[in-house]
Write a protein that holds these residues in place. Structure first.
Motif, PDB file in Angstrom:
ATOM      1  N   ALA A 796       0.838  -1.188   0.000  1.00 33.26           N
ATOM      2  CA  ALA A 796       0.000   0.000   0.000  1.00 33.26           C
ATOM      3  C   ALA A 796       0.881   1.249   0.000  1.00 33.26           C
ATOM      4  O   ALA A 796       2.090   1.188   0.263  1.00 33.26           O
ATOM      5  CB  ALA A 796      -0.915  -0.002   1.221  1.00 33.26           C
ATOM      6  N   ALA A 797       0.256   2.388  -0.254  1.00 35.25           N
ATOM      7  CA  ALA A 797       1.003   3.642  -0.319  1.00 35.25           C
ATOM      8  C   ALA A 797       1.627   4.021   1.013  1.00 35.25           C
ATOM      9  O   ALA A 797       2.583   4.790   1.071  1.00 35.25           O
ATOM     10  CB  ALA A 797       0.082   4.756  -0.806  1.00 35.25           C
ATOM     11  N   SER A 798       1.111   3.477   2.106  1.00 38.68           N
ATOM     12  CA  SER A 798       1.630   3.829   3.435  1.00 38.68           C
ATOM     13  C   SER A 798       2.838   3.008   3.842  1.00 38.68           C
ATOM     14  O   SER A 798       3.441   3.241   4.893  1.00 38.68           O
ATOM     15  CB  SER A 798       0.522   3.636   4.474  1.00 38.68           C
ATOM     16  OG  SER A 798       0.088   2.269   4.472  1.00 38.68           O
ATOM     17  N   TYR A 799       3.230   2.066   2.970  1.00 35.51           N
ATOM     18  CA  TYR A 799       4.299   1.137   3.350  1.00 35.51           C
ATOM     19  C   TYR A 799       5.655   1.842   3.346  1.00 35.51           C
ATOM     20  O   TYR A 799       5.956   2.689   2.503  1.00 35.51           O
ATOM     21  CB  TYR A 799       4.331  -0.033   2.370  1.00 35.51           C
ATOM     22  CG  TYR A 799       5.398  -1.059   2.672  1.00 35.51           C
ATOM     23  CD1 TYR A 799       5.196  -2.007   3.682  1.00 35.51           C
ATOM     24  CD2 TYR A 799       6.598  -1.068   1.976  1.00 35.51           C
ATOM     25  CE1 TYR A 799       6.177  -2.954   3.959  1.00 35.51           C
ATOM     26  CE2 TYR A 799       7.577  -2.018   2.247  1.00 35.51           C
ATOM     27  CZ  TYR A 799       7.357  -2.956   3.250  1.00 35.51           C
ATOM     28  OH  TYR A 799       8.333  -3.892   3.537  1.00 35.51           O
ATOM     29  N   CYS A 800       6.499   1.452   4.308  1.00 33.48           N
ATOM     30  CA  CYS A 800       7.899   1.880   4.327  1.00 33.48           C
ATOM     31  C   CYS A 800       8.693   0.815   5.067  1.00 33.48           C
ATOM     32  O   CYS A 800       8.139   0.032   5.848  1.00 33.48           O
ATOM     33  CB  CYS A 800       8.071   3.255   4.978  1.00 33.48           C
ATOM     34  SG  CYS A 800       7.545   3.342   6.715  1.00 33.48           S
ATOM     35  N   ASN A 801      10.007   0.765   4.833  1.00 31.70           N
ATOM     36  CA  ASN A 801      10.832  -0.251   5.483  1.00 31.70           C
ATOM     37  C   ASN A 801      12.284   0.214   5.449  1.00 31.70           C
ATOM     38  O   ASN A 801      12.676   1.050   4.626  1.00 31.70           O
ATOM     39  CB  ASN A 801      10.698  -1.592   4.764  1.00 31.70           C
ATOM     40  CG  ASN A 801      11.138  -2.755   5.631  1.00 31.70           C
ATOM     41  OD1 ASN A 801      12.301  -2.867   5.991  1.00 31.70           O
ATOM     42  ND2 ASN A 801      10.193  -3.639   5.963  1.00 31.70           N
ATOM     43  N   THR A 802      13.102  -0.343   6.315  1.00 27.60           N
ATOM     44  CA  THR A 802      14.514   0.042   6.413  1.00 27.60           C
ATOM     45  C   THR A 802      15.325  -0.400   5.205  1.00 27.60           C
ATOM     46  O   THR A 802      16.452   0.041   5.035  1.00 27.60           O
ATOM     47  CB  THR A 802      15.147  -0.555   7.677  1.00 27.60           C
ATOM     48  OG1 THR A 802      14.978  -1.984   7.663  1.00 27.60           O
ATOM     49  CG2 THR A 802      14.497   0.024   8.924  1.00 27.60           C
TER      50      THR A 802
END
Length: 812
Positions: A796-802
């Motif tokens: 989804a557009a809200s995804y983020c990760n290191t």
């Protein structure tokens, strides 16, 4: 004697100028005069005042070199035959250009006190010498007509004997003395009185003249019916013509030989002591009048149209030089306001030496191959003066492959040329005869190319023409990852990227657009410059073909990152992509870790804050780079042919690992199959390693794929153009679908996912029905699934990760 005043005369100045330009000149005689004039009037003199004697010019010698060059004349003054003494105030020296019968006063020397010359009865042995030094270039051709009345002094004789001993032409005069007068002739046998050849010729010509004189109009009787008293035809004709024909008075230097012609008749005469000559012209019309004196010449025209009209024409002796820079072979014209013009042709250096014979304001122009230059004005004021000027042509300077035939067309005008030389390219210069839009076409064999140039000013227009080069690969859609090279790349060997940071070569290194990919430091950091190119995808017969052209070709599209993005800037010749992934300040720079763990939208705004032309890289840039890679390496499996990349398996690392690699493509690892950071393609570091990268300009809605061209309209959910669909399951890519939406022909997306990490495309495609954003490349995890064509649309557009970062692009 002080001889405190001297001057070159106006005629002398002109004659010396001719001598310095290459003509030969003689000093002919010297005279003395008993009068004087004001020093300021000496340059206008044509004779000495109150001439008393003709003096002997004994000899002439060169003295000095360069700026100090001169001619030293030894003049002897005796009183032989002088009946009355006088005070000598002036000495005049005469000269002429080689081969001329008349001479003119060149220089005049004046002594206000004077020197008394005794009569022959007062001092019969009187002799004195006068040395005149005339400054003149050492390159001028100056000779002396010696006076045989000169007296040989003992010193002079010794000097002459010394010169005679070393002169190879010492006896030339002896042989020249053998003339027709020395050849005997038996005149009695021919009915003549002559006893030599010369006399026989003269006597014969005299008899012919007697015959001719007996046929004159004066000997033909005329019957006078008007009471004029005229008794012969000549007088009658003179009476009629004197009232109907125009008269012309020419004023010039005294003694000048005059020639008048209208193309039908020629009249000759000599200017009198007052410098004038009057003649009745035999008809009205345009007459050309030429005056010559001592090798100098001047001319002019006069339009004598009125019946019985009286005309005057002034012919001064004047010569000046205008060195006009134009073009090699151009004809340069210097024109006076009345239309009188003087012309010269430019040499290989493009300079024409225009000799003008009038003072005045000249307009200079040039012509070459039907083209004309602009104009410039030159004011000529000084006799023997030198002036410079430059005129400009409108020129098209073409660079094209050697052996090409060039054709330039504008309306009905056409120019042709052939490019010659020994190199791969050569240069030709065209001179358009008119301003306008010129289409330039180059042809060589079956190859052709064209450019259009708007030539509207007098300046050079540089045009480079090159034939289109097309490099292609074709995939037979079998499970092998390799493609077959086609077109101009058909015989290319495979590139050899660097290993361990050393070595590296590619047959594409000197071919555009690849050769134009260079590092450049800009406001957003260190970027890679990518030139525009043209591409074409073709799918037929169960095969997929990609072609890249270095120039515009019908049926090809502009490379996606350079294409018109509907942002008001049109097509771009160059675009830029970050050499490194974005650092914490969003810039592309070495020595920092990639910025990660924020959403695609956050990267979008953070990157664009760097500048109006700075954006998050997008699907158009992704395929711009991937198409270049695919044609160059002809293998879907980039990890295999360049390097596994990825990372250390645990975390992102500092960027700049490839900074010490001197070649643009390769791995810093000891082998291509070794995982780790330090891989680059055409200077783009870690294209599938260290951190995954958000890719903008694309979003998903279920199985539908949407793309956006204008970066100002990038979105995660709306505003896009549907370009196709995607597989609804994860897997290794085994086939592609070609978009049909106009402007998005580049945006291939997988249509099948039935491969493996070593077959077909050899990269993975992730899918989730709720996924809307895309990331690409490879992270620090060591997977063979993440190479140049890895695509993940799971999130989804809200995804983020290191392990997810981004890369910027600049669209100037």
């Amino acid at each position: 004697m002080s001889w405190n005043n001297s001057a070159y005369t106006t005629l002398g100045t002109a004659m010396l100028a001719e001598a310095m330009s290459g003509k030969s000149m003689d000093f002919t005689r010297a005279v003395s005069g008993a009068g004087t004039v004001a020093a300021s009037e000496l340059s206008e003199a044509t004779a000495v005042i109150d001439q008393r004697q003709t003096l002997a010019i004994a000899d002439i010698k060169k003295t000095g070199e360069g700026d100090d060059a001169a001619r030293k004349l030894r003049i002897q003054i005796t009183n032989a035959g002088l009946a009355q003494s006088y005070v000598m105030h002036q000495i005049g020296i005469y000269g002429s250009l080689k081969g001329e019968e008349t001479d003119a006063l060149i220089a005049i020397f004046q002594d206000e006190r004077g020197f008394e010359i005794p009569s022959a009865t007062e001092n019969p042995d009187f002799i004195m010498e006068f040395s005149a030094v005339i400054a003149i270039s050492s390159t001028a051709n100056i000779d002396l007509k010696c006076d045989l009345s000169a007296i040989a002094t003992e010193k002079w004789v010794k000097e002459l004997l010394a010169e005679h001993d070393i002169d190879p032409n010492a006896h030339k005069a002896l042989f020249d003395a053998i003339t027709a007068e020395n050849i005997p002739f038996d005149g009695a046998a021919a009915g003549l009185e002559a006893d030599n050849i010369q006399s026989a010729i003269s006597e014969t010509l005299g008899k012919l003249d007697e015959v001719k004189s007996n046929l004159s109009a004066e000997d033909i009787a005329f019957t006078d019916t008007l009471g004029t008293g005229i008794t012969n035809l000549q007088s009658a004709l003179d009476n009629v013509l004197s009232t109907t024909l125009p008269k012309l008075t020419v004023t010039t230097a005294a003694g000048s030989a005059l020639t008048l012609t209208d193309g039908q008749s020629t009249i000759t005469g000599t200017a009198g002591s007052d410098g004038s000559y009057t003649v009745t012209l035999p008809r009205i019309g345009l007459w050309t009048v030429t005056a010559k004196l001592a090798g100098l010449s001047t001319d002019d025209t006069i339009d004598a149209r009125a019946i019985g009209g009286a005309y005057t024409l002034s012919l001064p002796y004047f010569v000046a030089t205008i060195s006009a820079t134009a073009a090699p072979g151009a004809v340069v014209a210097a024109t006076l306001p009345d239309g009188r013009a003087y012309t010269a042709t430019a040499g290989d250096d493009g300079v024409a030496q225009v000799k003008v014979k009038r003072s005045g304001s000249y307009t200079l122009s040039a012509s070459k191959d039907g083209a004309t230059s602009d104009t410039t004005d030159v004011s000529v004021t000084e006799n023997a003066g030198e002036y410079t000027a430059t005129v400009h042509f409108c020129r098209i300077v073409l660079t094209a492959p050697t052996g090409s035939t060039i054709t330039a067309v504008c309306g009905d005008a056409a120019l042709t040329a052939t490019v010659t030389g020994t190199g791969e390219t050569g240069t030709v210069t065209l001179y358009p005869p008119a301003f306008g839009s010129w289409k330039i076409t180059a042809t060589k064999g079956e190859e052709t190319t064209a450019e259009t140039v708007s030539a509207t000013e007098y300046k050079d227009y540089a045009v480079a023409l090159a034939y289109v080069k097309i490099y292609g690969v074709v995939w037979d859609k079998t499970s092998k990852t390799t493609l077959t090279r086609t077109d101009d790349a058909a015989l290319f060997a495979d590139p050899t990227p660097a290993v361990g940071g050393k070595g590296g070569n590619s047959p594409f290194d000197d071919r555009l657009p690849w050769s134009g990919m260079v590092k450049e430091t800009r406001s957003a950091g260190v970027l890679v410059k990518i030139p525009k190119y043209w591409y074409k995808w073709t799918q037929e017969g169960g095969k997929l073909k990609l072609q890249i052209a270095d120039r515009k070709v019908a049926g090809f599209c502009v490379s996606p990152a350079h294409a018109d993005r509907d942002d008001g800037k049109g097509e771009r010749d160059y675009v830029y992509v970050g050499r490194y992934k974005c650092a914490s300040d969003y810039k592309s720079k070495s020595g920092a870790s990639p910025k990660t763990n924020i959403t695609r939208a956050s990267f979008r705004s953070g990157i664009h804050a760097l500048g109006d032309t700075i954006w998050q890289w997008d699907f158009a840039m992704f395929w711009t780079i991937r198409m270049l890679y695919l044609v160059e390496f002809a293998d879907w499996d980039g990890q295999k042919v360049i390097g596994f990349n990825c990372g250390n398996g645990s975390n992102v690392q500092t960027m700049g690992t490839t900074d010490s690699m001197t070649y643009h493509t390769g791995t810093m690892q000891s082998s291509r199959s070794t995982y780790g950071v330090g891989v680059q393609y055409r200077w783009i570091e870690d294209p599938w390693g260290n951190a995954l990268e958000w890719c903008d300009g694309i979003y998903f809605s279920g199985s539908s794929v949407y793309c956006i061209q204008n970066p100002a309209k990038f979105s995660d959910s709306s505003g896009g153009t549907k370009i196709g669909t995607r597989p609804t399951s994860d897997g290794y890519i085994s086939d592609w679908s070609l978009p049909t939406a106009a402007g998005f022909e580049y945006a291939l997306y997988p249509s099948a996912v039935n491969g493996s990490e070593t077959t077909y495309i050899a990269d993975y495609c992730g899918y989730s029905s709720s996924g809307v954003v895309l990331y690409v490349g490879g992270g620090y995890s060591q997977y063979r699934v993440r190479g140049p064509f890895y695509l993940n649309g799971d999130y989804a557009a809200s995804y983020c990760n290191t392990y997810v970062g981004s890369r910027l692009q600049e669209l100037p």
